[in-house]
Design a protein around this motif. Structure first.
Motif, PDB file in Angstrom:
ATOM      1  N   GLN A 223       0.828  -1.204   0.000  1.00  0.00           N
ATOM      2  CA  GLN A 223       0.000   0.000   0.000  1.00  0.00           C
ATOM      3  C   GLN A 223       0.869   1.264   0.000  1.00  0.00           C
ATOM      4  OE1 GLN A 223      -0.374  -2.635   1.873  1.00  0.00           O
ATOM      5  NE2 GLN A 223      -2.528  -3.238   2.028  1.00  0.00           N
ATOM      6  N   ALA A 224       1.983   1.215   0.720  1.00  0.00           N
ATOM      7  CA  ALA A 224       2.883   2.371   0.734  1.00  0.00           C
ATOM      8  C   ALA A 224       3.495   2.608  -0.644  1.00  0.00           C
ATOM      9  CB  ALA A 224       3.977   2.167   1.781  1.00  0.00           C
ATOM     10  N   ILE A 225       3.832   1.530  -1.335  1.00  0.00           N
ATOM     11  CA  ILE A 225       4.366   1.680  -2.688  1.00  0.00           C
ATOM     12  C   ILE A 225       3.320   2.294  -3.601  1.00  0.00           C
ATOM     13  CG2 ILE A 225       5.143   0.398  -4.708  1.00  0.00           C
ATOM     14  CD1 ILE A 225       6.508  -1.567  -2.835  1.00  0.00           C
ATOM     15  N   THR A 226       2.073   1.855  -3.455  1.00  0.00           N
ATOM     16  CA  THR A 226       1.005   2.405  -4.294  1.00  0.00           C
ATOM     17  C   THR A 226       0.828   3.899  -4.069  1.00  0.00           C
ATOM     18  OG1 THR A 226      -0.127   0.264  -4.241  1.00  0.00           O
ATOM     19  CG2 THR A 226      -1.429   2.189  -4.864  1.00  0.00           C
ATOM     20  N   VAL A 227       0.774   4.292  -2.805  1.00  0.00           N
ATOM     21  CA  VAL A 227       0.573   5.712  -2.502  1.00  0.00           C
ATOM     22  C   VAL A 227       1.771   6.546  -2.951  1.00  0.00           C
ATOM     23  CG1 VAL A 227       0.259   7.375  -0.637  1.00  0.00           C
ATOM     24  CG2 VAL A 227      -0.998   5.234  -0.598  1.00  0.00           C
ATOM     25  N   CYS A 228       2.957   6.102  -2.592  1.00  0.00           N
ATOM     26  CA  CYS A 228       4.157   6.915  -2.857  1.00  0.00           C
ATOM     27  C   CYS A 228       4.479   7.000  -4.343  1.00  0.00           C
ATOM     28  CB  CYS A 228       5.341   6.350  -2.081  1.00  0.00           C
ATOM     29  SG  CYS A 228       5.181   6.468  -0.293  1.00  0.00           S
ATOM     30  N   LEU A 229       4.430   5.883  -5.037  1.00  0.00           N
ATOM     31  CA  LEU A 229       4.786   5.914  -6.450  1.00  0.00           C
ATOM     32  C   LEU A 229       3.698   6.574  -7.290  1.00  0.00           C
ATOM     33  CD1 LEU A 229       6.642   2.544  -7.062  1.00  0.00           C
ATOM     34  CD2 LEU A 229       7.509   4.758  -6.329  1.00  0.00           C
ATOM     35  N   LEU A 293       3.716  13.875   0.095  1.00  0.00           N
ATOM     36  CA  LEU A 293       4.432  15.151  -0.018  1.00  0.00           C
ATOM     37  C   LEU A 293       5.935  14.931  -0.059  1.00  0.00           C
ATOM     38  CD1 LEU A 293       4.569  18.256   0.068  1.00  0.00           C
ATOM     39  CD2 LEU A 293       4.449  18.088   2.563  1.00  0.00           C
ATOM     40  N   VAL A 294       6.433  14.039   0.804  1.00  0.00           N
ATOM     41  CA  VAL A 294       7.877  13.797   0.853  1.00  0.00           C
ATOM     42  C   VAL A 294       8.371  13.171  -0.451  1.00  0.00           C
ATOM     43  CG1 VAL A 294       9.699  12.523   2.030  1.00  0.00           C
ATOM     44  CG2 VAL A 294       7.908  13.671   3.356  1.00  0.00           C
ATOM     45  N   THR A 295       7.686  12.142  -0.908  1.00  0.00           N
ATOM     46  CA  THR A 295       8.151  11.437  -2.106  1.00  0.00           C
ATOM     47  C   THR A 295       7.962  12.279  -3.366  1.00  0.00           C
ATOM     48  OG1 THR A 295       5.991  10.343  -2.187  1.00  0.00           O
ATOM     49  CG2 THR A 295       7.806   9.154  -1.132  1.00  0.00           C
ATOM     50  N   ALA A 296       6.829  12.966  -3.480  1.00  0.00           N
ATOM     51  CA  ALA A 296       6.600  13.793  -4.666  1.00  0.00           C
ATOM     52  C   ALA A 296       7.578  14.957  -4.710  1.00  0.00           C
ATOM     53  CB  ALA A 296       5.156  14.305  -4.677  1.00  0.00           C
ATOM     54  N   GLY A 297       7.780  15.628  -3.572  1.00  0.00           N
ATOM     55  CA  GLY A 297       8.739  16.722  -3.544  1.00  0.00           C
ATOM     56  C   GLY A 297      10.155  16.264  -3.853  1.00  0.00           C
ATOM     57  N   THR A 298      10.531  15.120  -3.315  1.00  0.00           N
ATOM     58  CA  THR A 298      11.869  14.580  -3.595  1.00  0.00           C
ATOM     59  C   THR A 298      12.038  14.272  -5.074  1.00  0.00           C
ATOM     60  OG1 THR A 298      11.958  13.631  -1.373  1.00  0.00           O
ATOM     61  CG2 THR A 298      13.475  12.744  -3.006  1.00  0.00           C
ATOM     62  N   ALA A 299      11.008  13.715  -5.695  1.00  0.00           N
ATOM     63  CA  ALA A 299      11.109  13.323  -7.099  1.00  0.00           C
ATOM     64  C   ALA A 299      11.226  14.532  -8.018  1.00  0.00           C
ATOM     65  CB  ALA A 299       9.892  12.486  -7.484  1.00  0.00           C
ATOM     66  N   VAL A 300      10.393  15.554  -7.812  1.00  0.00           N
ATOM     67  CA  VAL A 300      10.452  16.714  -8.717  1.00  0.00           C
ATOM     68  C   VAL A 300      11.754  17.492  -8.529  1.00  0.00           C
ATOM     69  CG1 VAL A 300       7.958  16.929  -8.934  1.00  0.00           C
ATOM     70  CG2 VAL A 300       9.127  18.105  -7.079  1.00  0.00           C
ATOM     71  N   LEU A 301      12.287  17.528  -7.317  1.00  0.00           N
ATOM     72  CA  LEU A 301      13.563  18.215  -7.108  1.00  0.00           C
ATOM     73  C   LEU A 301      14.713  17.443  -7.752  1.00  0.00           C
ATOM     74  CD1 LEU A 301      13.240  19.516  -3.438  1.00  0.00           C
ATOM     75  CD2 LEU A 301      13.018  20.802  -5.564  1.00  0.00           C
ATOM     76  N   ALA A 302      14.657  16.102  -7.677  1.00  0.00           N
ATOM     77  CA  ALA A 302      15.688  15.305  -8.346  1.00  0.00           C
ATOM     78  C   ALA A 302      15.624  15.486  -9.858  1.00  0.00           C
ATOM     79  CB  ALA A 302      15.523  13.833  -7.980  1.00  0.00           C
ATOM     80  N   ASP A 303      14.415  15.532 -10.405  1.00  0.00           N
ATOM     81  CA  ASP A 303      14.255  15.774 -11.839  1.00  0.00           C
ATOM     82  C   ASP A 303      14.799  17.143 -12.231  1.00  0.00           C
ATOM     83  OD1 ASP A 303      13.493  15.562 -14.464  1.00  0.00           O
ATOM     84  OD2 ASP A 303      11.367  15.916 -14.091  1.00  0.00           O
ATOM     85  N   PRO A 340      13.758   5.010  -1.823  1.00  0.00           N
ATOM     86  CA  PRO A 340      14.192   4.964  -0.418  1.00  0.00           C
ATOM     87  C   PRO A 340      13.424   5.937   0.468  1.00  0.00           C
ATOM     88  CG  PRO A 340      15.863   6.019  -1.764  1.00  0.00           C
ATOM     89  CD  PRO A 340      14.872   5.436  -2.704  1.00  0.00           C
ATOM     90  N   ALA A 341      12.940   7.054  -0.101  1.00  0.00           N
ATOM     91  CA  ALA A 341      12.117   7.964   0.697  1.00  0.00           C
ATOM     92  C   ALA A 341      10.818   7.291   1.103  1.00  0.00           C
ATOM     93  CB  ALA A 341      11.838   9.243  -0.090  1.00  0.00           C
ATOM     94  N   ALA A 342      10.223   6.507   0.202  1.00  0.00           N
ATOM     95  CA  ALA A 342       9.007   5.774   0.552  1.00  0.00           C
ATOM     96  C   ALA A 342       9.277   4.738   1.628  1.00  0.00           C
ATOM     97  CB  ALA A 342       8.442   5.098  -0.705  1.00  0.00           C
ATOM     98  N   TYR A 343      10.413   4.040   1.541  1.00  0.00           N
ATOM     99  CA  TYR A 343      10.758   3.052   2.572  1.00  0.00           C
ATOM    100  C   TYR A 343      10.939   3.733   3.929  1.00  0.00           C
ATOM    101  CZ  TYR A 343      13.218  -0.733   4.933  1.00  0.00           C
ATOM    102  OH  TYR A 343      13.589  -1.708   5.832  1.00  0.00           O
ATOM    103  N   ALA A 344      11.625   4.869   3.949  1.00  0.00           N
ATOM    104  CA  ALA A 344      11.855   5.570   5.209  1.00  0.00           C
ATOM    105  C   ALA A 344      10.545   6.073   5.809  1.00  0.00           C
ATOM    106  CB  ALA A 344      12.821   6.736   4.975  1.00  0.00           C
ATOM    107  N   MET A 345       9.660   6.617   5.000  1.00  0.00           N
ATOM    108  CA  MET A 345       8.389   7.126   5.520  1.00  0.00           C
ATOM    109  C   MET A 345       7.498   5.999   6.018  1.00  0.00           C
ATOM    110  SD  MET A 345       8.689  10.356   5.339  1.00  0.00           S
ATOM    111  CE  MET A 345       7.017  10.833   5.701  1.00  0.00           C
ATOM    112  N   CYS A 346       7.560   4.835   5.339  1.00  0.00           N
ATOM    113  CA  CYS A 346       6.730   3.697   5.758  1.00  0.00           C
ATOM    114  C   CYS A 346       7.203   3.144   7.093  1.00  0.00           C
ATOM    115  CB  CYS A 346       6.745   2.614   4.668  1.00  0.00           C
ATOM    116  SG  CYS A 346       5.726   1.173   5.042  1.00  0.00           S
TER     117      CYS A 346
END
Length: 350
Positions: A223-229, A293-303, A340-346
């Motif tokens: 479920q965490a993978i579904t939400v985060c990804l 918020l954490v995973t989406a923000g991390t992804a757009v900043l990395a991009d 890894p951000a999703a793993y840490a938040m989960c």
């Protein structure tokens, strides 16, 4: 011997009156104004006046003697190609859908299908980043990174306890192998540091994707993978679509990205994760919004950071790399950092 005439000849030493005044102006008063210059000054001398000498005998500089510096050339901003931005947005959406659907196939004793999907994404990541960065000993860096990807997936699937320690050992072994490969090489040793930096970046990226396999083995991990990804895919897709429509305000003239896309993408990704959190078991809208918020923000900043890195390489005079590789580099880097951000938040909040 005395002179024949005295200096007092012709004067009356016993005159009663005062001595006659000198022919000049009276003492104690300033001289009167000049009626005209003894030597006529030219118009340039009246205007500019005399020059004062500087130390060394050179005449003092005046403001009008200074050289006028040319104005700085304004660099036009790099144009944003809308078809290219739409293509990258479609790739980010497809990548997110593939990873989310692949996570749904994972179950106790059935990790290999998801591991196969992760391996395909890892190999694509290795190909895109090696072709975009073009480090010295490109073939060796690609082979080491591909071997690390296979070993990391095997460790994530076959380890008895779902933990990140086996992945850390694999990453350390891959870096050690890269160092040994650089020491064996006899050419381009001046660029060893650059090659090791590229190896470190690619190895860490492929190991980061393997954390999704470990996450699928813990409770509430799927479920965490579904939400985060999902939040990551929506954020990257919306950011690129916004750049295709309104690439403003420009963050840098050399980077074809706009701040509106980054902000809107992160906000919509957080909104989608909050909506998913209200339907999935073990989540609430608040927890879903937080990890989204954490995973989406991390992804757009990395991009966005990938775009800055590419602009830096072009400004340094390096030749442009394969266009498809450098444009796929951003979404792949965003998902690699979001894993890894999703793993840490989960593990911290669920």
């Amino acid at each position: 011997m005395y002179p024949s005439t005295s200096p007092e000849t012709g004067r009356d030493p016993w005159a009663d009156g005062p001595r006659p005044a000198p022919a000049g102006p009276p003492a104690g008063y300033p001289p009167g104004p000049r009626t005209g210059p003894a030597v006529e000054e030219t118009g340039e001398q009246r205007k500019r006046g005399p020059r004062r000498a500087r130390r060394g005998g050179e005449p003092a500089r005046r403001p009008d003697d200074e050289t006028v510096e040319p104005e700085e050339e304004i660099v036009p901003p790099v144009p944003v190609h809308r078809p290219l931005a739409l293509t990258v947005a479609g790739f980010a959406a497809l990548l997110g859908v593939g990873l989310v659907l692949g996570a749904q196939t994972a179950g106790p004793g059935h990790r290999l299908p998801f591991a196969g999907i992760i391996l395909g994404v890892q190999l694509l990541y290795v190909l895109a980043w090696t072709m975009a960065m073009r480090p010295p000993a490109l073939a060796m860096v690609a082979l080491v990174s591909a071997g690390v990807a296979v070993a990391a997936d095997a460790a994530a699937v076959r380890s008895e306890i779902a933990a990140l320690a086996p992945l850390g050992y694999v990453a350390a072994g891959g870096l050690l192998l890269g160092v040994l490969g650089q020491l064996v090489r006899r050419v381009d040793r001046a660029r060893v540091t650059e090659s090791l930096g590229a190896t470190l970046l690619i190895v860490v990226g492929v190991v980061a994707f393997a954390t999704l396999i470990v996450l699928s083995r813990i409770p509430a991990g799927t479920q965490a993978i579904t939400v985060c990804l999902t939040a990551t895919g929506v954020a990257l897709t919306v950011a690129r679509l916004t750049d295709a429509v309104v690439p403003r305000p420009r963050l840098a003239p050399q980077v074809p990205r706009g701040a509106a896309g980054v902000v809107v993408g992160a906000m919509l990704g957080t909104l989608v994760s909050a909506v998913l959190g209200s339907y999935l078991v073990g989540f609430t809208p608040t927890s879903g919004a937080l990890i989204g918020l954490v995973t989406a923000g991390t992804a757009v900043l990395a991009d966005l950071a990938v775009g800055y890195a590419e602009a830096g390489r072009l400004m340094a005079g390096e030749p442009p790399t394969m266009w498809i590789a450098r444009h796929l580099q951003g979404p792949l880097g965003g998902f690699a950092l979001a894993a890894p951000a999703a793993y840490a938040m989960c593990t911290l909040f669920l």
